[in-house]
Enzyme design. Sequence first.
Site, PDB file in Angstrom:
ATOM      1  N   ARG A 201      10.103  21.955  -5.734  1.00  0.00           N
ATOM      2  CA  ARG A 201       9.021  21.069  -6.206  1.00  0.00           C
ATOM      3  C   ARG A 201       7.903  20.932  -5.171  1.00  0.00           C
ATOM      4  O   ARG A 201       6.740  20.745  -5.533  1.00  0.00           O
ATOM      5  CB  ARG A 201       9.585  19.688  -6.529  1.00  0.00           C
ATOM      6  CG  ARG A 201      10.595  19.681  -7.663  1.00  0.00           C
ATOM      7  CD  ARG A 201       9.957  19.164  -8.936  1.00  0.00           C
ATOM      8  NE  ARG A 201      10.886  19.091 -10.036  1.00  0.00           N
ATOM      9  CZ  ARG A 201      11.390  17.963 -10.514  1.00  0.00           C
ATOM     10  NH1 ARG A 201      11.053  16.814  -9.982  1.00  0.00           N
ATOM     11  NH2 ARG A 201      12.214  17.992 -11.524  1.00  0.00           N
TER      12      ARG A 201
ATOM     13  N   ASP B 244       2.429   2.057 -12.620  1.00  0.00           N
ATOM     14  CA  ASP B 244       3.262   3.160 -12.138  1.00  0.00           C
ATOM     15  C   ASP B 244       2.752   3.525 -10.743  1.00  0.00           C
ATOM     16  O   ASP B 244       1.575   3.324 -10.441  1.00  0.00           O
ATOM     17  CB  ASP B 244       3.169   4.387 -13.053  1.00  0.00           C
ATOM     18  CG  ASP B 244       4.344   5.336 -12.867  1.00  0.00           C
ATOM     19  OD1 ASP B 244       5.252   5.341 -13.726  1.00  0.00           O
ATOM     20  OD2 ASP B 244       4.381   6.052 -11.840  1.00  0.00           O
TER      21      ASP B 244
END
Length: 299
Positions: A48, A157
């Site tokens: 990632r 978020d």
Amino acid sequence: MNAPAVQAPPAAAGLLLSEQDFEALAKVIHVETGIFMPAGKRALMQSRLAKRLAARGLKDFREYRELVESRSEPDEIGLMISALTTNITRFFREAQHFDDLRENVLPGLLDRARAGGRVRMWSAGCSTGEEPYSMALSVLALCPEAPRLDVRILATDLDPVVVATAEAGRYPASALANLPEDVAAGATTPDKADPGFARICDSARKLISFRVLNLLHDWPFHGRFDVIMCRNVVIYFDAETRDRLWTRFAAMQPSGARIYVGHSERIAGEVGALYAPSGITAYTRTETPPPGGGRSISK
Ligand SMILES: C[S@@+](CC[C@H](N)C(=O)[O-])C[C@H]1O[C@@H](n2cnc3c(N)ncnc32)[C@H](O)[C@@H]1O
């Protein structure tokens, strides 16, 4: 963290994430987000984060680790977290929560709003917005005049990329195809520029304020929340961080208020007295005061 020795994962483009660099980066992630990355996640982190190295033009993970540990670029920490966290979500996910909201919770709250009272809801860890829009559409199904009342939904978020997507309120038509019948009417308008997409109606958008917020940091508001959804967010937190978060939520909710957590999450153990179970992964705030008024648990 004392990770057991793990075989070095195969590296994409010749880039290897050593055990030491993995542990250093995992430590930053844990401090910043509460997310615990066990040794078994080394291959995942390597793949990632390879794109972050490429984006920064760095030659190896040692350089990337030094950049992150120096904390000279807070944005890079945000991008690293964004690359490592999952943002999977969907409209009316875990439908029983929205059934409970529409049948048992919202009628009383909306009566209060119609009488001039205040109603506040929070989607904490809102990802790309499907959750807070599902809350807003549930409100509108019962109370089309809600945008003119004191009814607000806060949607937060830590990842600025997903918050921007949420705020845009534009989704593939297929994602909106199966909205519950009682909320579907008028919920969306086709995107004229692209028939494969649809926009969430303005009245739902008006109910929501989107903000970037790391739940482990200070919360720049004092309100009381009648409903909190914090679902599929704490799943990778260690137990202590998770319980601190439940305690902080409890300090922000009056008794009788509802909280919904993810399908594999529970409010139990030492903090269990703060909330009484009210269905599947749904809880009602009790009268038990949070330890330290909920303040001691802020980072
Ligand atoms: C799997 S998504 C869940 C979205 C939605 N709540 C749902 O259940 O469909 C988890 C979200 O939590 C966010 N998140 C993880 N750690 C966080 C933190 N410390 N503060 C705020 N958001 C966090 C991630 O960025 C991600 O968007």
